[in-house]
Design a protein around this motif. Structure first.
Motif, PDB file in Angstrom:
ATOM      1  N   ILE A  32       0.771  -1.177   0.044  1.00 52.55           N
ATOM      2  CA  ILE A  32      -0.032  -0.013  -0.018  1.00 52.55           C
ATOM      3  C   ILE A  32       0.904   1.170   0.050  1.00 52.55           C
ATOM      4  CG2 ILE A  32      -1.859   1.183   1.068  1.00 52.55           C
ATOM      5  CD1 ILE A  32      -2.741  -1.402   0.142  1.00 52.55           C
ATOM      6  N   GLY A  33       2.000   1.274   0.809  1.00 58.53           N
ATOM      7  CA  GLY A  33       2.978   2.250   0.914  1.00 58.53           C
ATOM      8  C   GLY A  33       3.517   2.408  -0.652  1.00 58.53           C
ATOM      9  N   SER A  67       4.242   5.993  -5.001  1.00 55.81           N
ATOM     10  CA  SER A  67       4.133   6.259  -6.603  1.00 55.81           C
ATOM     11  C   SER A  67       3.356   7.306  -6.759  1.00 55.81           C
ATOM     12  CB  SER A  67       3.848   5.106  -7.199  1.00 55.81           C
ATOM     13  OG  SER A  67       3.713   5.481  -8.596  1.00 55.81           O
ATOM     14  N   LEU A  68       2.178   7.533  -6.183  1.00 49.94           N
ATOM     15  CA  LEU A  68       1.330   8.602  -6.363  1.00 49.94           C
ATOM     16  C   LEU A  68       1.706   9.902  -5.749  1.00 49.94           C
ATOM     17  CD1 LEU A  68      -1.679   9.932  -7.140  1.00 49.94           C
ATOM     18  CD2 LEU A  68      -2.475   8.690  -4.901  1.00 49.94           C
ATOM     19  N   GLU A  69       2.209   9.945  -4.568  1.00 49.67           N
ATOM     20  CA  GLU A  69       2.512  11.397  -3.934  1.00 49.67           C
ATOM     21  C   GLU A  69       3.984  11.859  -4.207  1.00 49.67           C
ATOM     22  OE1 GLU A  69       3.510  12.955   0.395  1.00 49.67           O
ATOM     23  OE2 GLU A  69       3.196  10.816   0.139  1.00 49.67           O
ATOM     24  N   TYR A  80       1.533  11.647 -14.089  1.00 52.38           N
ATOM     25  CA  TYR A  80       0.085  11.388 -14.685  1.00 52.38           C
ATOM     26  C   TYR A  80      -0.095  10.125 -14.023  1.00 52.38           C
ATOM     27  CZ  TYR A  80      -3.461  10.301 -17.930  1.00 52.38           C
ATOM     28  OH  TYR A  80      -4.661   9.672 -18.708  1.00 52.38           O
ATOM     29  N   PHE A  81      -1.421  10.041 -13.179  1.00 51.99           N
ATOM     30  CA  PHE A  81      -1.744   8.946 -12.364  1.00 51.99           C
ATOM     31  C   PHE A  81      -3.199   8.741 -12.463  1.00 51.99           C
ATOM     32  CE2 PHE A  81      -1.777   5.990  -8.812  1.00 51.99           C
ATOM     33  CZ  PHE A  81      -0.785   5.406  -8.924  1.00 51.99           C
ATOM     34  N   PRO A  82      -3.745   8.189 -13.552  1.00 51.52           N
ATOM     35  CA  PRO A  82      -5.044   8.013 -13.584  1.00 51.52           C
ATOM     36  C   PRO A  82      -5.613   6.931 -12.754  1.00 51.52           C
ATOM     37  CG  PRO A  82      -4.072   7.079 -15.640  1.00 51.52           C
ATOM     38  CD  PRO A  82      -3.174   7.891 -14.845  1.00 51.52           C
ATOM     39  N   LEU A  83      -6.778   6.758 -12.452  1.00 50.49           N
ATOM     40  CA  LEU A  83      -7.602   5.596 -11.556  1.00 50.49           C
ATOM     41  C   LEU A  83      -7.248   4.343 -12.076  1.00 50.49           C
ATOM     42  CD1 LEU A  83      -9.159   5.656  -9.046  1.00 50.49           C
ATOM     43  CD2 LEU A  83     -11.084   5.200 -10.471  1.00 50.49           C
ATOM     44  N   LYS A  84      -7.034   3.943 -13.341  1.00 53.26           N
ATOM     45  CA  LYS A  84      -6.735   2.745 -13.993  1.00 53.26           C
ATOM     46  C   LYS A  84      -5.321   2.419 -13.504  1.00 53.26           C
ATOM     47  CE  LYS A  84      -6.095   2.791 -18.336  1.00 53.26           C
ATOM     48  NZ  LYS A  84      -6.447   2.838 -19.787  1.00 53.26           N
ATOM     49  N   LEU A  86      -3.908   3.440 -10.681  1.00 51.90           N
ATOM     50  CA  LEU A  86      -3.864   3.359  -9.360  1.00 51.90           C
ATOM     51  C   LEU A  86      -4.422   1.637  -9.134  1.00 51.90           C
ATOM     52  CD1 LEU A  86      -4.061   4.386  -6.509  1.00 51.90           C
ATOM     53  CD2 LEU A  86      -6.446   4.733  -6.852  1.00 51.90           C
ATOM     54  N   TRP A  87      -5.246   1.315  -9.660  1.00 48.99           N
ATOM     55  CA  TRP A  87      -5.674  -0.327  -9.715  1.00 48.99           C
ATOM     56  C   TRP A  87      -4.643  -1.141 -10.165  1.00 48.99           C
ATOM     57  CZ3 TRP A  87     -10.536   0.989 -12.753  1.00 48.99           C
ATOM     58  CH2 TRP A  87     -11.547   1.702 -11.969  1.00 48.99           C
ATOM     59  N   ARG A  88      -3.961  -0.904 -11.255  1.00 54.41           N
ATOM     60  CA  ARG A  88      -2.743  -1.756 -11.761  1.00 54.41           C
ATOM     61  C   ARG A  88      -1.483  -1.472 -10.814  1.00 54.41           C
ATOM     62  NH1 ARG A  88      -3.702  -0.937 -18.209  1.00 54.41           N
ATOM     63  NH2 ARG A  88      -5.456  -2.256 -18.420  1.00 54.41           N
ATOM     64  N   SER A  89      -1.226  -0.255 -10.337  1.00 56.77           N
ATOM     65  CA  SER A  89      -0.139  -0.403  -9.293  1.00 56.77           C
ATOM     66  C   SER A  89      -0.296  -1.104  -8.365  1.00 56.77           C
ATOM     67  CB  SER A  89       0.012   1.301  -8.946  1.00 56.77           C
ATOM     68  OG  SER A  89       0.212   2.075  -9.969  1.00 56.77           O
ATOM     69  N   PHE A  90      -1.715  -1.182  -7.675  1.00 55.87           N
ATOM     70  CA  PHE A  90      -2.113  -1.712  -6.585  1.00 55.87           C
ATOM     71  C   PHE A  90      -1.694  -3.515  -6.766  1.00 55.87           C
ATOM     72  CE2 PHE A  90      -5.170  -4.043  -3.838  1.00 55.87           C
ATOM     73  CZ  PHE A  90      -4.989  -3.698  -2.710  1.00 55.87           C
TER      74      PHE A  90
END
Length: 805
Positions: free
Chosen positions: A318-319, A324-326, A331-335, A337-341
Motif C-alpha cells: 500500500i505504501g 508512486s502517487l505522492e 500522470y496517475f489516472p484511476l486505472k 492506481l488499480w494496476r499499481s495496486f
C-alpha cells in the motif's frame, strides 16, 4: 503512384487513424486559406486534378499512406507530447472496438488488448519480487563475508550458518561452524593481532566490493549509479532518456547494488530497487505493442512499476502505491492506481514466497510493541520531528553543495578514486564500533527492537528485577553498564552517519537514501527514548509522569522512539507525508502508532520546508538541469505569454514552413541550419496565418524515405501540407504531400495570456510547446524549456541551469 492509389490515400477510405484525422481536420485547414477552392468530396474532378497542371502530366505523391517507421517517435533528451500520445491511443482503442464487432477473431484481439495491461503488471510484479529477493539474499551473505566465512558451506551467511548449531540462545552468534578471518588464518580469534587481522580483512573486502561496483558502472552502464528516483520522476513527466531503463542498466544495477550495499557504505538499496523495478517494466513493455509504441501508455506502466519497487524494498504494498502517487508519478489516472495496486501485490507475494530473511516476513525489521503510547509522549515525538526536519534541510544543502562541487571541479573526473577513498574512510571508522560495523538494516532492526527477557544486546542490559515482571512485559528498569556503553557508541555512530552520508549519496555507485536517513533518525530516537525511560524511572513522582507511569510499570518503549525518529528523518529528507506514514506502519506492523508517526512526519516537513522548499529528489533534478515542471509549486508572478515567447525583440524572425510553396531543398536547408524540434506551418510568410505544427524528426524521416522509395522526388519538388495543392507547370517534378505528419490542432494561446495559466496548461496537459498568436496571426512559440527558464529567472536562479534540450 496512379490516381486510384492517390484517391484511396486521400478520401475514399477511413481505415487508418491518419485518414480519419485528415478528414476531421480538412475543414479547419481550408478555412484558413483565402484563395483555396472549397473541398467537394462528391465530385470526381479531384481525382483527375493531380496538382500538376490541367493536363495531368505530373503526379502528386501522397507519401505517408501508411505510417513510416520512426515517424511519431522522439529523439534522446526530448520531451514527449502527451496530448498527441493520448490522442493516438484513443484512436487505436476506437479502431479495435469498432473492429471487434466484425468477427470473432477481432473480438478476441479486443479482449487480449484489454487484458494485456494486467498481464504486464503480473510479469512486472513477478520479476521485481524475484530480483529483490536475490538482492536481499546476496547482500546479506556478502555483508557477512567481510567478517568471516561458514565452514558448513561458504554460501551461508552468519545467521543461516548457525541455524543447525547446538549452541545456546545467548551464544547463538558464536557457533563453531562460523569462523572469523582471524580464526581461519591464525587458528584463534582473541588478542590484538587477531583484531588487527579482522580489521584489515574488513577494510579489504569493503574496498574490493566498492571497486568492482564502480568499475562495472563506469564500464558498462553509467546510468546505473545513484538512486535513480530523480531521473525516474523526470522520465515519468515525459522526458526521454534512452538507455536509462534498458537491459544493461538493469543487469549492472542489480549486481552493483549488491556490491555497494555489501561494501558497508552509508547507502541503502530501497531507492535503486525502484529503478530496478522500472527497468523491468520498461523491458517487459516491449512484449506488448500498445505499450511499446506509445510513450504515454509506457509511463503508466512505469508508475505501477515504481509502486512494485517500493513494495519489495520495504514490504509495503500500500505504501508503494501511495509513494508512486505522492512522490514519483506525473500522470496517475484511476486505472493506473488499480494496476499499481495489483503489481505491488504480486511483487510483495513473490518476495514473501522467496522469504529472503528467513523470518516469514517481507522485511528485516518487523517489530511488535506491547505497550500503547501516552498523550504526553507527543512532546518528544514532535521534538524528533523537529530534529528530522533540521537534519533533512542540512543534508539536502550539504549534499547538493558537494554534488555541485563534484560536477564543477576536477573531482568529477576521478569517480573510482572518490568511491575508494569514501569506502576506506567509512570502513576504517566503522569497524571499531559494533553499531556501524553491522549492516544499516540490522542496526535499524536492533534500534526498533523492544527489549525482552532473552535479548542479549547491549541495548537491553538493564538492571533486572524479575519480581516486578508482569507476563511478557518487562517494567522500566535502571540502565546497566551495557546500556551506557551502547549510548555513547550510538552517539558516535550518529555523528559518523550524519556526515559520511553527505559524501556517499551521489557517487558513481547505486546508492539509496531511505535506509541511511532512517538510521540517523532511529539512532536519535533510541537515544531520546532511553533518556525519557530513565527520566521516568528515576523521577516517576514528577507531575508529568505521576498519572500514567508509576514505579514498576512498562510505560516507555525506546524502540517506538527509534521508529518515530526514523520516520521524521526520512520525511525531512524526502518531504513525503502520507506514503511515509503508511510505509512505516507496514514496515514495522505498528498500526496503533499512526498518530505519533503522523505528528513526526508533519513536523519534520514543516520545519524542513521553512528552511528550503525542495526535497532531495527535486533538488537533484534541478542540479542536473532536467526539464521537470513541479506540479506542487504555484506560479504567482504577473507576467504574460509575450514576455516569455520566442522570438524576443531584436531576435531573428520565427522559423516557419509554408503550407504549399516551399521545395524539399528549402525545407532541408531550414532543418540543417536550425536545431529546433519542430516548426509551425503557415499559409504564407506574408499572412502568418497558422495551419499546424510539424516535428523535425518526422520531416527528416519522411523526406529521406520519399527520396529513396518514390520516383520523381527531387530537391525542387514542392512540399504540400494540404489536401489541395496549387497548380504547377507541366514540366515540374512530383509534389511531395506530407499532410499526414502535420499536427492540425497545435495548442495556441494569445500574447496577453497570463503566464500562470500557461504554466498550468503545460503542467496539466504535458505540452512540449505552445504557439502564441495575436489577432489570429502567429507571433511566437513557448517551449517547455522556455517555461522552466522563466520560472528559474523569477526565482532568482540561473536560467541556463536547464541543461537539456
Amino acid at each position: 503512384m496512379d490516381q486510384k492509389g492517390y484517391r484511396r490515400g486521400s478520401f475514399q477510405s477511413a481505415t487508418s487513424d491518419e485518414d480519419m484525422l485528415e478528414i476531421a481536420g480538412a475543414s479547419m485547414d481550408f478555412s484558413m486559406a483565402d484563395d483555396d477552392p472549397p473541398l467537394d468530396r462528391e465530385m470526381g474532378g479531384f481525382s483527375s486534378y493531380n496538382g500538376g497542371g490541367m493536363n495531368g502530366t505530373s503526379t502528386m505523391m501522397d507519401f505517408l499512406e501508411e505510417p513510416l517507421p520512426g515517424v511519431g517517435t522522439y529523439e534522446d533528451f526530448n520531451t514527449i507530447d502527451w496530448v498527441r500520445e493520448k490522442s493516438r491511443d484513443r484512436d487505436r482503442h476506437r479502431e479495435i472496438t469498432n473492429r471487434s464487432k466484425e468477427s470473432t477473431w477481432a473480438l478476441l484481439h479486443s479482449v487480449s488488448d484489454a487484458f494485456s495491461g494486467w498481464l504486464l503488471m503480473l510479469l512486472i510484479g513477478l520479476l521485481a519480487g524475484s530480483l529483490a529477493g536475490l538482492i536481499d539474499i546476496s547482500a546479506h551473505w556478502m555483508t557477512d563475508l567481510k567478517e568471516g566465512v561458514c565452514l558448513a558451506g561458504f554460501w551461508f551467511n552468519h545467521e543461516h550458518c548457525c541455524w543447525k548449531s547446538n549452541t545456546t540462545f545467548t551464544d547463538r552468534d558464536k557457533c563453531p561452524e562460523w569462523k572469523s578471518w582471524s580464526q581461519l588464518i591464525l587458528g584463534h580469534g582473541e588478542g590484538a593481532f587477531a583484531y588487527i587481522l579482522n580489521y584489515f580483512m574488513y577494510v579489504i573486502w569493503a574496498l574490493m566490493f566498492s571497486l568492482l561496483a564502480v568499475l562495472l558502472v563506469k564500464g558498462f552502464a553509467p546510468y546505473a549509479c545513484g538512486s535513480g528516483i530523480p531521473e525516474i520522476k523526470t522520465i515519468l513527466s515525459g522526458f526521454i532518456i534512452r538507455g536509462y531503463l534498458g537491459k544493461w542498466t538493469l543487469v549492472i544495477k542489480t549486481i552493483t547494488l549488491v556490491l555497494a550495499v555489501s561494501s558497508g557504505l552509508s547507502l541503502g538499496k530501497e531507492g535503486p530497487l525502484v529503478h530496478v523495478a522500472c527497468c523491468c517494466g520498461n523491458i517487459l513493455c516491449h512484449l506488448f505493442t500498445k505499450y511499446r509504441k506509445n510513450e504515454a501508455k509506457r509511463r503508466e506502466v512505469l508508475s505501477a512499476a515504481a509502486a512494485a519497487g517500493v513494495s519489495v524494498a520495504f514490504g509495503a504494498p500500500i505504501g508503494g502505491v501511495l509513494f508512486s502517487l505522492e512522490e514519483v508519478s506525473y500522470y496517475f489516472p484511476l486505472k493506473t492506481l488499480w494496476r499499481s495496486f495489483f503489481a505491488a501485490l504480486v511483487a510483495a507475494f513473490t518476495l514473501r514466497s522467496i522469504n529472503p530473511f528467513g523470518n516469514s516476513r517481507l522485511v528485516l525489521f518487523y517489530v511488535e510493541f506491547h505497550m500503547p503510547w501516552h498523550l504526553l509522549e507527543l512532546v518528544p515525538f514532535i521534538l524528533l520531528g523537529i530534529f528530522g526536519g533540521l537534519w533533512g534541510a542540512f543534508f539536502i544543502r550539504s549534499n547538493i553543495a558537494w554534488c555541485r562541487r563534484r560536477k564543477t571541479t576536477r573531482l568529477g573526473k576521478y569517480p573510482v578514486l572518490e568511491v575508494l577513498v569514501v569506502t576506506a574512510i567509512t570502513a576504517i571508522l566503522a569497524f571499531p564500533n559494533e553499531y556501524t560495523r553491522m549492516s544499516t538494516s540490522e542496526l535499524i532492526s536492533e534500534l526498533f527492537n523492544d527489549c525482552g527477557i532473552l535479548d542479549s544486546s547491549k541495548l537491553c542490559e538493564y538492571v533486572n528485577d524479575f519480581n516486578s515482571t508482569k507476563g511478557d512485559d518487562l517494567p522500566d528498569r535502571a540502565a546497566g553498564p551495557g546500556v551506557y556503553t551502547a549510548m555513547w557508541q550510538l552517539a558516535l555512530a550518529l555523528i559518523m552517519k550524519v556526515f559520511i552520508t553527505i559524501f556517499t549519496f551521489g557517487m558513481k555507485v547505486p546508492s539509496g537514501l531511505f535506509i541511511p536517513s532512517m538510521a540517523v533518525g532511529a539512532i536519535a530516537g533510541r537515544l531520546l527514548g532511553v533518556a525519557v525511560e530513565q527520566l521516568a524511572f528515576y523521577h516517576h513522582d514528577w507531575a508529568i509522569f505521576s498519572g500514567w507511569c508509576s514505579q514498576g510499570a512498562d510505560c516507555i518503549t525506546p524502540g517506538l522512539y527509534a521508529m518515530v525518529g526514523a520516520a521524521a528523518c526520512l520525511g525531512g529528507v524526502t518531504r513525503m507525508t502520507v506514503s511515509l506514514v503508511v510505509i512505516m506502519f507496514e514496515l514495522t506492523g505498528g498500526l496503533e502508532y499512526i498518530v505519533p508517526l503522523m505528528a513526526a512526519a508533519m513536523t519534520s516537513k514543516w520545519v524542513a520546508d521553512a528552511i528550503g522548499r525542495e526535497g532531495i529528489y527535486d533538488a537533484h533534478i534541478r542540479l542536473n538541469g532536467y526539464p521537470f515542471l513541479e506540479a506542487k509549486e504555484e506560479f504567482s508572478h504577473k507576467t504574460r505569454a509575450m514576455d516569455v515567447m520566442r522570438p524576443r525583440k531584436n531576435d531573428p524572425p520565427l522559423t516557419v514552413i509554408t503550407q504549399d510553396t516551399m521545395t524539399v531543398e528549402d525545407v532541408e536547408t531550414i532543418v540543417t541550419s536550425t536545431t529546433y524540434s519542430g516548426y509551425p506551418v503557415v499559409v504564407s510568410r506574408a499572412s502568418q496565418r497558422l495551419v499546424g505544427f510539424v516535428l523535425r524528426r518526422d520531416l527528416i524521416i519522411s523526406i529521406e524515405n520519399a527520396r529513396k522509395k518514390q520516383d520523381g522526388i527531387v530537391s525542387t519538388s514542392v512540399i504540400c501540407f494540404t489536401d489541395y495543392c496549387p497548380p504547377l507547370p507541366p514540366s515540374s517534378p512530383s509534389v511531395l504531400k506530407l499532410r499526414s505528419i502535420l499536427d492540425l490542432s497545435p495548442f495556441t494561446v494569445t500574447d496577453e495570456t497570463p503566464m500562470e495559466i500557461v504554466v498550468d496548461i503545460f503542467r496539466k496537459l504535458g505540452l512540449r510547446q505552445c504557439l502564441v498568436t495575436h489577432n489570429g496571426k502567429l507571433l511566437g512559440i513557448i517551449t517547455k524549456k522556455d517555461v522552466l527558464k522563466h520560472i528559474a529567472q523569477m526565482a532568482n536562479q540561473d536560467p541556463e541551469s536547464i541543461l537539456f534540450n
